[in-house]
Design a protein around this motif. Sequence first.
Motif, short mmCIF file in Angstrom:
data_model
loop_
_atom_site.label_atom_id
_atom_site.label_comp_id
_atom_site.label_asym_id
_atom_site.label_seq_id
_atom_site.Cartn_x
_atom_site.Cartn_y
_atom_site.Cartn_z
N ARG A 458 9.09 10.38 -3.84
CA ARG A 458 9.11 9.01 -3.34
C ARG A 458 9.49 8.96 -1.86
O ARG A 458 8.93 8.17 -1.08
N VAL A 459 10.43 9.80 -1.48
CA VAL A 459 10.85 9.85 -0.07
C VAL A 459 9.70 10.33 0.81
O VAL A 459 9.42 9.76 1.87
N HIS A 462 7.09 7.54 1.04
CA HIS A 462 7.54 6.46 1.92
C HIS A 462 7.44 6.88 3.38
O HIS A 462 6.99 6.10 4.24
N LEU A 465 3.69 6.93 4.52
CA LEU A 465 3.14 5.59 4.72
C LEU A 465 3.70 4.94 5.98
O LEU A 465 3.00 4.22 6.70
N SER A 466 4.97 5.19 6.26
CA SER A 466 5.60 4.58 7.44
C SER A 466 5.11 5.21 8.74
O SER A 466 5.18 4.58 9.80
N LEU A 488 7.31 0.86 -5.38
CA LEU A 488 7.55 1.56 -4.13
C LEU A 488 8.44 0.72 -3.24
O LEU A 488 8.32 -0.51 -3.20
N ASP A 489 9.32 1.39 -2.48
CA ASP A 489 10.07 0.69 -1.45
C ASP A 489 9.09 0.25 -0.38
O ASP A 489 8.18 1.01 0.00
N PRO A 491 7.22 0.13 2.74
CA PRO A 491 7.20 0.91 3.98
C PRO A 491 7.02 0.01 5.19
O PRO A 491 6.71 -1.17 5.07
N GLN A 492 7.22 0.59 6.37
CA GLN A 492 7.14 -0.17 7.61
C GLN A 492 5.72 -0.11 8.19
O GLN A 492 4.97 0.81 7.92
N ALA A 496 0.84 0.46 6.72
CA ALA A 496 1.45 0.81 5.44
C ALA A 496 1.50 -0.37 4.49
O ALA A 496 1.35 -0.21 3.27
N ARG A 497 1.68 -1.57 5.00
CA ARG A 497 1.78 -2.74 4.13
C ARG A 497 0.43 -3.12 3.52
O ARG A 497 0.37 -3.95 2.62
#
Length: 551
Positions: A458-459, A462, A465-466, A488-489, A491-492, A496-497
């Motif tokens: 996951r890290v 993330h 994507l960021s 998913l957290d 991302p920035q 990514a969004r």
Amino acid sequence: MMTGSNAPKVLIVGAGPTGLTLGINLLRAGVPCRIIDRQAERSEHSRALGLHARSLEIFDAMGVLDAVRAEGRPLSMIRVHGEKGPLMDLDFGELASPFPYLLCCPQPRLEAILERRYRRLGGDLWRGAELLQAQQDGSGVTAVVRYDGDDVAIGTQLMVGADGAGSTVRKLLGLPFDGHEYREHFLLADVDWTPNLADDAFHGFLLADGNLAAIPMPDGWRLVISENGEPDEEAGEPGLEDFHERLRAALGADTPLPERARWLSRFTIQRRLVSHYRRNRILLAGDACHVQSPLGAQGMNTGIADAFNLAWKLVLFCRGRGGGALLDSYQRERRPVAEDMLRGVDALSRASLVRARALRGARDSLLRLAGGRPQLARRLVRRASQLDVHYRHSPLVEAGPDAEIGRRRQGPLPGDRVPDAALVSLRDGGPRRGQGLLRQPLHHLLLQLDEAPDHRTRVILHALLSRLPDEYLNELRVTVIGRGDLELDPPQGVMARAVHRWRDENGEFQAAFGPGSRLWLMRPDGHVAYRAPLTDADYLLAYLERMLRGT
């Protein structure tokens, strides 16, 4: 001499399936183009009929498949008959494609559909326009075209010759078109007929006195026979009586015979391949590059695939990316495909035309053997349908250093066609298909996750994507695919969004791509550009930098 206004970025010579496919895909990506064609009107007749599964996938991406299917007849198999009965059946139903069949759609109908789509996208088409000259330099091409009584100079960044076997563009470039012409002559007839034959199959009859092909069309049948010896020039045009003896030999003395033909034609076949697909800013595609026997319905399909391969490269080049190396990759990828296709069709044609009794017996025995081995028959159908075409040796495709590409069954290799899979959108719960991504003419990054990805995965996801630059938004889409709910957290970044999240509900994606957390970059033509474990994200970013920013 007049100067053409509203200069296109790409000038396409030839308004056949290849040229129109190229034009549509350029316009889908926002690249203005113009097609010119020497003929004032589209021809009503053509020998090309069959559209294989890969071409149907391409037409689905282009938004024309429904219209093409409405004008065609799906054929479920190829049925080969000998003098003593059936030899083999090749069943399209087992193809790993959303469209497991051969679609019989006469070329004039196909061209009309493609032209409508091209014009609706804003495409510019000049009919009755003859290319006279073409000169190029480091900044573009200047073509002189005779159109509407005037000689018009058209300036363009790139020019593509999709103008058939007698290509004017190829001749202006002075490129050799080496090969040979077969000694055999053939007769073709489109007829109204109701035979005692399955009307969802292509029928081929290998007979002692010559061959017969009987192909169900959307309306009526097409008959093709090989002639015995040289045609008699004093005999005039062919007539249906030329077909009657062959039909009786194939189907029996009491078979009904067609009484009239909508079209009759005599033709010969050639095998030729151009030496180069590109000279600087002028390129060739379709029959301008390769011509072959119509057996196997490969020619039109190969031209359509040429155009689909070339279009996205011209798009990136017109946007200032990729440079000459990107254009060079077109020949590096497509010419070996044509070489392989020509060899296969040539062998097939020569085997079908043998007359010596011993050779015919050996051939028929091999066909019966192949027909009795389902795995071999499936491989032959997949090859004919062009689903096995790959670009594994292309300079444009790569694998990450830990990609484990030696494990062949763990998903497609770099350069392979991306397999299809049924998926579900987590946004709206609606069905999705992997092949459906081709409707957006972009690169697609597919991020595959295990059913229960651990914290480290996951890290990494993330972080990847960021780190995707927002400037890739016009060139790249990202889809995360997993077996679970994919929480998913956020991302920035704008890029990514915009990520899609799809669930592999039935396990089709994992079955086609293998297990594990991986990343797959799909090119706009549906082939794997890059594959690696998710842990190789840094290498992927370097690849994207070269592809989407490089010059």
